[in-house]
Enzyme design. Structure first.
Site, PDB file in Angstrom:
ATOM      1  CD  GLU A 157      -2.457   1.283   2.737  1.00 14.76           C
ATOM      2  OE1 GLU A 157      -3.417   2.050   2.869  1.00 14.76           O
ATOM      3  OE2 GLU A 157      -2.049   0.532   3.664  1.00 14.76           O
ATOM      4  CD  GLU A 240      -5.907   5.825   7.127  1.00 16.42           C
ATOM      5  OE1 GLU A 240      -5.817   4.724   6.568  1.00 16.42           O
ATOM      6  OE2 GLU A 240      -4.963   6.324   7.772  1.00 16.42           O
TER       7      GLU A 240
END
Length: 379
Positions: A157, A240
């Site tokens: 990622e 997030e």
């Protein structure tokens, strides 16, 4: 619960098999028809599509507290973000918009997964809206895997931190700095127990930006965290949040994956590869509004079959309508892509489009343009 306490997607990784099933079921149960303005999603894994090509997901998995997003035709806004979690652990969620495949839910017409070696460019644009009374990051995620998988957790990622507020940090530890895609970044590297994570943290907040995803994918390859025969499976823009988060917004998002050469658009409807170009941007402005007529000249030696022009509107400007192009994003980062009748531009040829908009303050023109991921000259 996990080796490192600082990254959202680790919790999903540890529960990968279970969550794959849950998300797949939730997508079937809660996926709506293509979004109209201000479609509200409060289901934890509820999704919808926008522009017939991107998926917007609520993606609340780290808390049982309610999170709701209002989906517009160009992005989304968090309207309710109850509860908080410790900032030294995983965040509450990752509400986001994406191109590609995420836990078996693939965006309409996507070219992903695509092998890195076949991608000539992957131009993208995103515009964020921020708040101060929260702890969160604004993260653009790039997922890579040795296989063309459409489910579960990928091997690597890449996170691009456009902004961070509060006492949070990426997974792993800092490994230096790097210049990527014309900007300077602090680089972090680590593993969350289920996948490698390579993070690029901006020294100050970036509100909107157009760039080539492949610049960051090549960084992962050069650092031994991917290989050219691996696959790009999705690109995602979102947040997030650890604490609060209501008001955070992805105002606009666009993503294109160009495969093959400029003469091979790599599939129906897909813009061609990078090319040499020149952009003329003629405007007529008045108090509170303006029109822009844009001319793209192909200064290369090969025809362009399918094009996407990326640019950033100056602060205070907003597009209200346009012609001769498909426009993605009304303010900040904007992309214009061809329509049927002007998709092929021969060497030395031109394509034109235009739009009308509102403006506030002193009028200015965009400072830079890129065509299929290549910077254009202006004049």
């Amino acid at each position: 619960m996990r080796p490192s306490p600082h990254h959202a997607h680790s919790a999903r990784g540890l529960l990968g098999a279970l969550l794959t099933s849950l998300v797949s079921l939730a997508a079937l149960l809660t996926t709506a028809s293509p979004a109209q303005a201000d479609t509200t999603i409060c289901q934890p894994f509820g999704t919808t599509t926008i522009q017939g090509r991107y998926v917007v997901q609520n993606n609340r998995w780290g808390t049982s507290a309610t999170q709701c997003i209002a989906v517009t035709d160009s992005g989304f806004r968090i309207t309710q973000a109850d509860g908080s979690v410790p900032t030294n652990g995983a965040p509450k969620s990752y509400p986001s918009v994406y191109n590609g495949c995420h836990y078996t839910n693939c965006s309409p017409g996507t070219k992903l997964p695509a092998q890195l070696s076949t991608i000539s460019s992957a131009p993208t644009s995103v515009s964020y809206g921020y708040v101060n009374d929260a702890a969160y990051n604004a993260s653009y995620d790039i997922w890579l895997d040795p296989t063309p998988r459409t489910d579960g957790v990928n091997r690597t990622e890449i996170m691009i931190w456009f902004n961070k507020v509060g006492s949070i940090q990426p997974i792993g530890s800092p490994v230096g700095s790097a210049g990527v895609a014309g900007r300077d970044w602090q680089v972090w590297s680590g593993n969350n127990g289920s996948n490698d994570v390579l993070s690029f943290v901006a020294p100050s907040a970036i509100t909107n930006w157009s760039f080539d995803v492949m610049d960051f994918a090549r960084q992962a390859v050069s650092r031994g965290l991917a290989q050219n025969n691996w696959y790009l499976t999705s690109v995602q823009a979102g947040f997030e949040p650890w604490q609060n988060g209501a008001g955070l917004a992805v105002n606009s998002f666009s993503s294109t994956v160009n495969t093959g050469s400029s003469g091979d658009p790599g599939g129906p409807g897909g813009p061609g590869g990078p090319t040499a170009c020149k952009v003329a941007y003629a405007t007529n402005d008045w108090q509170g509004g303006f029109t822009a007529d844009v001319t793209i000249t192909n200064t290369g030696s090969s025809p362009v079959r399918g094009w996407t022009l990326a640019f950033t509107l100056p602060s205070g400007q907003r597009i209200t309508n346009g012609w001769n192009a498909n426009l993605s994003g009304a303010s900040g980062a904007v992309t214009a892509s061809n329509v049927t009748h002007n998709g092929e531009v021969p060497a030395g040829g031109r394509a034109t489009f235009g739009f009308q908009g509102t403006s506030g303050g002193a009028f200015a023109k965009p400072s830079a343009f890129s065509l299929n991921g290549s910077a254009c000259t202006t004049g």
